[in-house]
Write an enzyme that holds these catalytic residues in place. Structure first.
Site, mmCIF file in Angstrom:
data_model
loop_
_atom_site.group_PDB
_atom_site.id
_atom_site.type_symbol
_atom_site.label_atom_id
_atom_site.label_comp_id
_atom_site.label_asym_id
_atom_site.label_seq_id
_atom_site.Cartn_x
_atom_site.Cartn_y
_atom_site.Cartn_z
ATOM 1 N N LYS A 37 0.869 -1.187 0.000
ATOM 2 C CA LYS A 37 0.000 0.000 0.000
ATOM 3 C C LYS A 37 0.905 1.236 0.000
ATOM 4 O O LYS A 37 1.981 1.233 0.620
ATOM 5 C CB LYS A 37 -0.842 -0.043 1.268
ATOM 6 C CG LYS A 37 -1.888 1.051 1.420
ATOM 7 C CD LYS A 37 -2.727 0.764 2.684
ATOM 8 C CE LYS A 37 -3.810 1.806 2.908
ATOM 9 N NZ LYS A 37 -4.600 1.513 4.126
ATOM 10 N N SER A 43 -9.572 1.542 3.495
ATOM 11 C CA SER A 43 -8.734 2.396 2.688
ATOM 12 C C SER A 43 -7.701 1.618 1.859
ATOM 13 O O SER A 43 -7.044 2.192 1.008
ATOM 14 C CB SER A 43 -8.003 3.402 3.565
ATOM 15 O OG SER A 43 -7.162 2.748 4.469
ATOM 16 N N SER A 71 -9.530 -1.141 7.568
ATOM 17 C CA SER A 71 -9.052 -0.888 6.213
ATOM 18 C C SER A 71 -8.396 -2.047 5.500
ATOM 19 O O SER A 71 -8.082 -1.919 4.325
ATOM 20 C CB SER A 71 -8.087 0.301 6.220
ATOM 21 O OG SER A 71 -8.806 1.470 6.534
#
Lengths: 97, 483, 488
Positions: free
Chosen positions: C77, C152, C176
């Site tokens: 990420k 997210s 997330s």
């Protein structure tokens, strides 16, 4: 309930510039969120300790006092928006030691 | 204190001492002064995302040493908090400090204030990280993060001082302790030791505290005394001219040229710091064993040394206080003590004669090249009666002119310094003096010892100080009685 | 090859059936072919990855020891640092920011010979539940391109669901990792707080954040955790002595173990999800696990608690983004205050600004007791609730999300968006390990997940429970149809 005046004060504290449009939108959202978090007052927490760290037995580790320049100046200055003579450059600030 | 017109000043001091660790409080960059800007950097002290704090063990040790030295309570569990404010010298735009539960609580310090022994209490001391440095130019400000993140011990006193001299004495005593326990270099020019004062005044006998103002930027003890005095006067004037009105709190800085305190910002415009627990640092937990091991390592502290100097060595309070508060000088004194025959006399030679002689040069004895052991030797020469005190003064000047030359050698090389051993020569001079000073003889015979002192002085003058006072006195008395 | 798990690829490599370079080139090709339709990545590290692959092939040919992740392509990420590469956090503020150091997870992955091939899209600064808050672009759910992959860590989830890599890392502050995993038919694991180092992770809610893996097999999750889990001397919140084995613990029997379920929380979820959840409980029953009811009613207070604590921490974590030392600086700004206000105004999206303002508010003088301190106390109550629950059970099962994935743009009301995290947030508040596992599909062919939550430090037990379920089912083996093909 949060009003526009307070929101402007928050903007100052947070050093955020909002446009008029953003402010209107955010004010509504923040008011709704704050209204919803009021539900916490339903809970009796008078004799409850606040939790700051999830793992109760955790202690801060202590580091040996050895020095190392881990971030070279060239890299640091390369990322800086404005610099001069090895220093970062900002508009003049009132002298306040 | 009559010039305070029935008012009582109430003063508290906040002292920020930069600890002399090798690395920073929470990061690994070197903690040193004087390098080119922005060379001592790590990821935390430049506020990079993803950087995390890890506590420096040595900083904790030094804080504990201080707590032990002031006999404070050491919190076995202490906590760190974030203090939020935006400023260019603050890389994270928050400082990591200890607001809710500091490592050191309470404590006291005893010191001399103009001849009086006073005890001052400390409220608490806590660890935090320092900010970077701002360098001001006309068109811009430069930011240097070298000092950013250095470990600070913030020492907060109780509001227990009542005069500029109190404050100055307290601050000097704190400085002495920090130097003794080797926790800080305390070099004010390098920013190791910063003092802020909180001052209010109240009518004598009043119990509550009135609003206080804060004074920053006092970079010497002398300036601090001036600043505090100036602020006390300003506040008294305010109350006298505005009866019943409340003083507005604010932060002031001391302007040396104008010799007064100038408002920097009023209380209202200060940011809300929004203190809350630092999530990246679990509690700092110390064991009793850790504390006790550090206690074993404590050196002799200033107050204990003061007592020893006064009670065992017989030094005056003034001399003892002077030595104790000047660690390098004290160290020299202790060196010389090893060979000094009369500690008190040696102390006087060191602190009065020599320090007095070099005061104007602004240098230290070491810088000039004088070894205190040699000062002790000089004192010993006088003690042993090899030379007189008067001659010794000349030898002292000579020592300063030729640093490093042993006093014994100086004496040997200069015939004028050789003590007069030949009693016949002394007797000749005595006869001459007595012949010219009949009234003094009469005074002495009438019991006025001062007359004898005068006669001794005259003889000494005649023989250029080379006769020892003791011998001269004996010969004079003998001769006078023979008259 | 795209169907292989990371562990399988590693075996093939070690057996010399396929080279690291071939593996990496294969997945890079898939990225070229399929990434345009899902927009899951912010950068592809093609040349770097191929170089590492070649070096690894050389290493193998010299019979040198190879790390556990040898030749496995992995995506991170874009809030985790790789030195010299950009870390943008999907924010305009950091769009040109080059990471000055490696995150600990990066170091560990590379030491284990894993090959990082890309940085994934996310909600800006990890604030969001749909990846729609990315300031660069939206990401699309490989199971249905009109739908969100969640957030997210939406990019990390989408990439693995489209099989652009077998494993990716996300970060989980309120759900997330676990919510996107549920939306994308993946395993998504949030370890015990402090298990994985946060050094080099751009902080959002420091006392809540954890890094964790996405994968299509529980072995890959276990493998990844063996590599990235462990004490880190640069992170003071890292658990000491915390390296532990997971792969060898997966098979241990769960017969007779107790699974606690907070049935009262099932009232408000989609009927489809509820039914699949109950079916999943039946599977556990058939494995010899006992189901009991437990009380986690305080979970309904977890959203307000979280939004106070996380935003408070975030408001200070994001204060460093001020235009002085790096990142964008507003060209209009003339004074210092303008640099701060304009740069931050320009660099942050509306959700980020909203959370900073909220966080500042709940910490400010006069409000801190009512909001921040109150939330800290409720957090203690929630932790207490979990302790009680675990006195009566070995593992907790609950839904992962209240709904299946939703159409992009369909949720505009922030409060409604925050409700996505209703089942996941409490695990962050309590610090307990939590995993999403696939349990089926809705009528509209959207994936449905379930969540397991274990006691503090019992990460291995969570993975074990999931493993037994995986052996009895095959939901996790289903592949997103649009991407279940070779790249041409």
């Amino acid at each position: 309930m949060l009003n526009e005046e307070e929101l402007k004060a928050l903007e100052k504290l947070s050093r955020l510039r909002l446009t008029e449009g953003e402010r209107v939108h955010l004010l509504k959202n923040l008011q709704n969120i704050l209204a919803s978090v009021k539900s916490l007052s339903e809970l009796d927490t008078e004799h409850v300790e606040p939790c700051s760290h999830v793992l109760e037995e955790m202690q801060a580790p202590l580091r040996e006092d050895e020095s190392e320049r881990t971030y070279p100046r060239e890299l640091f200055l390369k990322a800086a928006p404005e610099k001069i003579a090895g220093m970062l450059k900002v508009p003049p600030v009132i002298k306040e030691e | 204190m009559s010039h305070y017109e029935g008012y009582e000043p109430v003063i508290g001091l906040e002292i920020h001492a930069q600890l002399n660790t090798r690395s920073l409080m929470f990061g690994r960059a070197p903690n040193q002064f004087g390098d080119e800007p922005n060379v001592n950097l790590d990821f935390l002290n430049t506020g990079q995302p993803g950087a995390l704090p890890v506590i420096n063990k040595e900083a904790v040790k030094k804080a504990v040493f201080f707590g032990l030295a002031i006999e404070a309570d050491i919190n076995l569990i202490s906590l760190f908090d974030r203090k939020s404010y935006f400023y260019p010298d603050c890389p994270l735009n928050f400082q990591i400090t200890q607001f809710y539960k500091p490592i050191i609580v309470g404590g006291e310090i005893t010191t001399e204030v103009e001849g009086e022994t006073k005890l001052f209490r400390i409220h608490h001391a806590h660890l935090e990280n320092d900010a970077g440095k701002l360098i001001h130019f006309p068109d811009f400000t430069g930011v240097d993060f070298n000092r950013s993140g250095a470990p600070l011990l913030e020492i907060v006193s109780e509001p227990c001082m009542h005069s500029p001299k109190d404050a100055s004495a307290y601050a000097q005593a704190i400085k002495a302790i920090l130097e003794y326990i080797d926790s800080s270099e305390c070099n004010m020019q390098e920013g190791h030791f910063r003092m802020d004062a909180n001052i209010s005044v109240r009518k004598k006998g009043e119990s509550g505290l009135r609003p206080k103002t804060e004074i920053k930027n006092m970079n010497s003890f002398f300036n601090m005394e001036l600043a505090i005095e100036s602020e006390i006067q300003r506040q008294i004037e305010f109350y006298e001219n505005n009866p019943g009105k409340k003083l507005i709190s604010g932060t002031y800085r001391f302007d040396l040229e104008r010799r007064k305190t100038i408002l920097m910002r009023s209380k209202e415009s200060a940011d809300d710091y929004r203190y809350f627990p630092e999530p990246d640092l679990p509690p700092l937990v110390l064991t009793k064993k850790f504390i006790e091991e550090l206690r074993e390592e404590l050196p002799e502290l200033p107050r204990a040394k003061f007592k020893r100097y006064v009670e065992v060595l017989g030094l005056s309070h003034y001399s003892a206080d002077l030595l104790v508060n000047d660690k390098p000088l004290c160290k020299d004194f202790e060196e010389g003590l090893k060979i000094a025959k009369n500690p008190k006399a040696f102390c006087n030679w060191l602190t009065v004669e020599f320090i007095g002689l070099i005061k104007e040069s602004g240098k230290t004895l070491k810088e000039i090249g004088i070894d205190t052991k040699q000062i002790a030797e000089l004192a010993n020469l006088v003690e042993e009666g090899v030379i007189t005190g008067r001659i010794a003064k000349s030898v002292a000047s000579d020592m300063l002119k030729s640093p490093g030359k042993p006093p014994a050698l100086i004496v040997k090389e200069n015939p004028d310094y050789q003590p007069l051993r030949d009693t016949s020569l002394i007797e000749e001079i005595v006869d001459r003096v007595l012949a010219l000073n009949a009234p003094s003889i009469a005074d002495y015979k009438n019991g006025r010892d001062k007359a004898l002192q005068y006669l001794i002085g005259q003889v000494m003058k005649e023989c250029k100080g080379k006769a020892t006072p003791g011998l001269t006195r004996d010969i004079l008395i003998k001769k006078i009685e023979a008259l | 090859m795209y169907k292989k798990t990371g562990k399988e690829l590693n075996s093939l490599f070690l057996q010399k059936q396929i080279s690291a370079e071939e593996i990496v080139a294969y997945f890079i090709k898939r990225i070229h072919a399929f990434e345009p339709s899902i927009q899951s990545l912010l950068s592809t590290l093609e040349s770097r990855a191929l170089e590492k692959a070649r070096a690894l092939d050389l290493k193998l040919s010299q019979n040198k020891p190879i790390g556990k992740l040898g030749a496995i392509p992995i995506i991170l990420k874009d809030n985790m640092h790789m030195k010299g590469e950009k870390t943008t956090c999907a924010s305009q503020f950091l769009k040109n920011y080059e990471a000055p150091f490696d995150a600990t997870v990066t170091t560990l992955i590379e030491e284990a010979d894993g090959i990082i091939i890309g940085k994934a899209n996310m909600d800006e600064f990890a604030m969001g539940s749909s990846t729609e808050n990315s300031s660069f672009k939206k990401s699309y759910n490989p199971w249905n391109l009109d739908y969100t992959p969640g957030g997210s860590s939406g990019g990390s989830a989408a990439a693995v669901a489209a099989m652009l890599a077998p494993i990716s890392l996300g970060s989980d502050t309120g759900g997330s990792i676990r919510q996107p995993a549920a939306f994308c038919n993946l395993y998504g694991f949030k370890p015990t707080y402090g298990r994985v180092s946060r050094f080099g992770l751009v902080a959002f809610g420091s006392s809540l954040d954890q890094i964790g893996p996405f994968a299509r097999s529980i072995e890959d999750i276990a493998l990844m955790q063996e590599v990235i889990g462990g004490h880190c001397p640069y992170d003071s919140t890292s658990i000491p002595n915390s390296k532990e084995p997971y792969l060898n613990e997966l098979e241990t029997s769960i017969q007779g173990k107790v699974l606690g379920v907070p049935f009262s929380l099932l009232e408000n979820i989609d009927e489809e999800i509820k039914n699949l959840f109950l079916d999943a409980l039946e599977v556990y029953k058939s494995l010899g696990v006992k189901i009991v009811e437990i009380n986690l009613d305080l979970i309904k207070y977890s959203i307000p608690t979280y939004y106070i604590l996380a935003t408070a921490e975030a408001s200070t974590n994001l204060a460093r983004f001020d235009g002085i030392r790096y990142g964008i600086r507003s060209p209009e700004a003339k004074t210092l205050e303008e640099i701060y206000e304009y740069s931050r105004g320009l660099g942050f999206g509306p959700e980020v600004k909203q959370r900073i303002l909220l966080g500042t508010y709940v910490l400010s003088a006069g409000y801190q007791d009512a909001y921040y301190k109150k939330a800290q106390k409720v957090r203690s109550l929630i932790i207490r609730d979990y302790k009680h629950a675990f006195e009566h059970s070995d593992m907790i099962a609950l839904p992962a999300t209240p709904t299946t994935s939703f159409k992009l743009g369909s949720i505009q009301d922030p409060l409604k968006m925050y409700m996505q995290d209703i089942y996941t947030i409490s695990a962050n508040l309590a610090g307990v390990p939590a995993l999403t596992l696939p349990i089926g599909f809705s009528a509209s062919h959207l994936p449905v997940g379930m969540q397991l939550q274990g006691p503090l430090l019992k990460d291995a037990r969570v993975l074990r429970f999931a493993n037994h379920f995986a052996k009895a089912t095959n939901f996790h083996q289903k592949l997103a149809p649009l991407f279940d093909k070779e790249a041409s």
